[in-house]
Write an enzyme that holds these catalytic residues in place. Structure first.
Site, PDB file in Angstrom:
ATOM      1  NE  ARG A  59      -3.665   2.491   0.292  1.00  0.00           N
ATOM      2  CZ  ARG A  59      -4.993   2.519   0.276  1.00  0.00           C
ATOM      3  NH1 ARG A  59      -5.677   1.388   0.292  1.00  0.00           N
ATOM      4  NH2 ARG A  59      -5.644   3.689   0.222  1.00  0.00           N
ATOM      5  CG  ASN A 117     -14.024  12.635  -1.650  1.00  0.00           C
ATOM      6  OD1 ASN A 117     -14.260  12.278  -2.790  1.00  0.00           O
ATOM      7  ND2 ASN A 117     -14.354  11.910  -0.586  1.00  0.00           N
ATOM      8  CG  HIS A 172     -19.500  10.951   1.269  1.00  0.00           C
ATOM      9  ND1 HIS A 172     -18.988   9.686   1.099  1.00  0.00           N
ATOM     10  CD2 HIS A 172     -20.490  10.838   2.186  1.00  0.00           C
ATOM     11  CE1 HIS A 172     -19.633   8.848   1.882  1.00  0.00           C
ATOM     12  NE2 HIS A 172     -20.555   9.513   2.559  1.00  0.00           N
ATOM     13  CG  ASP A 213     -16.043  10.056   3.301  1.00  0.00           C
ATOM     14  OD1 ASP A 213     -16.571   8.931   3.294  1.00  0.00           O
ATOM     15  OD2 ASP A 213     -15.437  10.544   2.324  1.00  0.00           O
TER      16      ASP A 213
HETATM   17  C1  GRF Z   1     -20.322   9.661  -6.603  1.00  0.00           C
HETATM   18  O1  GRF Z   1     -21.645   9.709  -6.083  1.00  0.00           O
HETATM   19  C2  GRF Z   1     -19.369  10.074  -5.533  1.00  0.00           C
HETATM   20  O2  GRF Z   1     -19.913  10.994  -4.591  1.00  0.00           O
HETATM   21  C3  GRF Z   1     -19.087   8.790  -4.827  1.00  0.00           C
HETATM   22  O3  GRF Z   1     -19.089   7.793  -5.812  1.00  0.00           O
HETATM   23  C4  GRF Z   1     -19.895   8.231  -6.899  1.00  0.00           C
HETATM   24  C5  GRF Z   1     -19.022   8.130  -8.106  1.00  0.00           C
HETATM   25  O4  GRF Z   1     -19.765   8.370  -9.229  1.00  0.00           O
HETATM   26  N1  GRF Z   1     -17.801   8.862  -4.141  1.00  0.00           N
HETATM   27  P1  GRF Z   1     -18.986   8.619 -10.632  1.00  0.00           P
HETATM   28  O5  GRF Z   1     -17.889   7.566 -10.733  1.00  0.00           O
HETATM   29  O6  GRF Z   1     -18.443  10.019 -10.569  1.00  0.00           O
HETATM   30  O7  GRF Z   1     -20.058   8.451 -11.654  1.00  0.00           O
END
Ligand code: GRF
Length: 190
Positions: free
Chosen positions: A63, A105, A107, A143
């Site tokens: 990792r 990011n 979420h 997150d």
């Molecule tokens: C999105 O809803 C994001 O918030 C979450 O995973 C989803 C990814 O969607 N982390 P995409 O790959 O951008 O279509």
């Protein structure tokens, strides 16, 4: 302002970010798209002539080596801002050391509720009536970073994880684009 986008999936958020670059006043350009797997979202970057790179965990000894390789790949694109758009890995110390404070990011839940990889499913299972999306600054936690923007999305009686996630994505994409535009404009100004 040059930004690099990290994805793992379909890249619907990436699509929204790319669409916005077509606007004349867009304060950012996408200079790279990096994935941890052969994400279908990479195709649109290649079509747009944007450099892409896949940094697979299995291609590295462990990792820590993957964390270093990912940070190096991002650094090669020389971004001012790094956007995780459906990137399903935790950001390790190398990337945080190099770009901490300049990584956002998105979420699909109203943090601090329902963090982690199944925010949509967890909200549905819990029976909340309102969920949504959050754009946060990335820190070392899952997150847990500073919340930059949020949008509420209603959960409907007959929602499934998929129908709910699609509705969240519809609200999440403009939220992410607005935050990235604002941060990019500030960064250019700096
Ligand atoms: C999105 O809803 C994001 O918030 C979450 O995973 C989803 C990814 O969607 N982390 P995409 O790959 O951008 O279509």
């Amino acid at each position: 302002t040059p930004i690099t986008v990290l994805i793992s999936g379909t890249g619907s958020n990436l699509s929204a970010l790319l669409r916005a670059t077509a606007e004349p006043d867009c304060p950012y350009t996408v200079v790279g798209v990096i994935a941890d797997r052969d994400a279908t979202g990479l195709e649109q970057a290649r079509t747009a002539g944007i450099p892409t790179e896949v940094v697979r965990l299995r291609d590295h000894a462990d990792r820590a080596a993957w964390d270093e390789a990912l940070a190096a790949a991002v650094a090669r694109t020389e971004p001012q801002l790094v956007v995780l758009a459906g990137f399903m890995k935790l950001v390790g110390p190398p990337l945080l050391d190099a770009f901490g404070g300049r990584i956002v990011n998105t979420h699909p839940a109203l943090l601090p509720s329902f963090p982690g990889a199944h925010g949509v499913r967890d909200a549905l299972a819990h029976g909340v009536k309102i969920t949504g999306a959050s754009v946060i600054e990335v820190d070392a936690g899952v997150d847990t970073g500073r919340i930059l923007a949020q949008v509420a999305v209603e959960i409907l009686e007959d929602d499934t994880e998929d129908t709910l996630h699609e509705r969240i994505k519809t609200a999440e994409q403009p939220l992410l684009v607005d935050v990235v535009r604002r941060l990019a404009a500030e960064s250019t100004g700096r």
